[in-house]
Write a protein that holds these residues in place. Sequence first.
Motif, short mmCIF file in Angstrom:
data_model
loop_
_atom_site.label_atom_id
_atom_site.label_comp_id
_atom_site.label_asym_id
_atom_site.label_seq_id
_atom_site.Cartn_x
_atom_site.Cartn_y
_atom_site.Cartn_z
N GLY A 35 0.82 -1.22 0.00
CA GLY A 35 0.00 0.00 0.00
C GLY A 35 0.85 1.26 0.00
N LEU A 36 1.96 1.24 0.75
CA LEU A 36 2.88 2.38 0.73
C LEU A 36 3.46 2.61 -0.66
CD1 LEU A 36 4.85 2.07 4.08
CD2 LEU A 36 3.47 4.00 3.35
N GLU A 37 3.76 1.53 -1.36
CA GLU A 37 4.28 1.66 -2.72
C GLU A 37 3.24 2.31 -3.64
OE1 GLU A 37 7.37 1.10 -3.62
OE2 GLU A 37 7.91 0.35 -1.65
N PHE A 38 1.98 1.93 -3.48
CA PHE A 38 0.92 2.55 -4.27
C PHE A 38 0.82 4.06 -3.98
CE2 PHE A 38 -1.03 -1.70 -5.00
CZ PHE A 38 -1.29 -1.57 -6.35
N THR A 39 0.92 4.43 -2.73
CA THR A 39 0.80 5.86 -2.40
C THR A 39 1.99 6.66 -2.91
OG1 THR A 39 1.73 5.49 -0.19
CG2 THR A 39 -0.68 5.47 -0.38
N VAL A 40 3.18 6.05 -2.90
CA VAL A 40 4.35 6.73 -3.48
C VAL A 40 4.14 6.92 -4.98
CG1 VAL A 40 6.81 6.44 -4.02
CG2 VAL A 40 6.00 6.02 -1.71
N ARG A 50 7.88 8.06 3.34
CA ARG A 50 7.28 6.75 3.07
C ARG A 50 8.35 5.68 2.90
NH1 ARG A 50 2.26 8.92 -0.44
NH2 ARG A 50 1.10 9.70 1.36
N THR A 51 9.50 6.05 2.36
CA THR A 51 10.61 5.10 2.25
C THR A 51 11.10 4.71 3.64
OG1 THR A 51 11.26 6.03 0.13
CG2 THR A 51 12.92 4.73 1.29
N PHE A 106 11.48 0.45 7.82
CA PHE A 106 11.25 -0.14 9.13
C PHE A 106 10.23 -1.26 9.08
CE2 PHE A 106 13.04 3.93 10.75
CZ PHE A 106 14.08 3.37 11.46
N LEU A 107 9.23 -1.14 8.23
CA LEU A 107 8.23 -2.19 8.09
C LEU A 107 8.85 -3.45 7.51
CD1 LEU A 107 5.25 -2.83 8.42
CD2 LEU A 107 4.86 -1.89 6.16
N GLU A 108 9.66 -3.30 6.46
CA GLU A 108 10.34 -4.45 5.87
C GLU A 108 11.29 -5.11 6.86
OE1 GLU A 108 10.03 -6.01 2.94
OE2 GLU A 108 8.43 -4.69 2.27
N ARG A 109 11.98 -4.29 7.62
CA ARG A 109 12.91 -4.83 8.63
C ARG A 109 12.15 -5.62 9.69
NH1 ARG A 109 16.76 -0.77 11.71
NH2 ARG A 109 16.67 -2.03 13.54
#
Length: 166
Positions: free
Chosen positions: A106-111, A137-138, A143-146
């Motif tokens: 979802g973050l990728e979509f918003t970027v 957002r990055t 942090f989310l991926e980590r």
Amino acid sequence: MRRDGTQDSWINLILPLGLILGLVLLLSLNIEGNNQGRETTALEIWLKVIVGYLAAGTEIAAAIVIGGAVIRSIVAYLRLLFSRSKQHFDATEGVRLQLGRVLALGLEFTVASDILRTAVAPTRQDILNLGAIVLLRTLLNYFLEREIEQGEQRRLPQPQLDRSVQ
């Protein structure tokens, strides 16, 4: 071996701090754009309208993806809560990791939506604002991926050393 671990820990510390510092610097810049000497063409107006619709569609897609994942996660968690399973913690961790993956998407979509909005005839201030938003957002995505990576490592069974081989 220890040196690589120390280097990784420094990278894990410096990268987020660098992103936060860059975000603060971008937000502190305030450039007034002068568009007085520039005419807007008909093509540019149409492109802005089309790109505006594409950006809105991308934001709607992000909302649908995130909303669907939240609903699915709530249902999965309620099933776990009312089941009499002994592996409640492990299953709850799975629900959390699955939700985290979808939030990253979802973050990728918003970027992508923000990039689309800035694609047609951006001012310097538009580019700085986009840079700040993408950087924020990055940082969230990092942090989310980590967290997802650490959660997946906790879920994997730890290898047992076979003493008979030695």
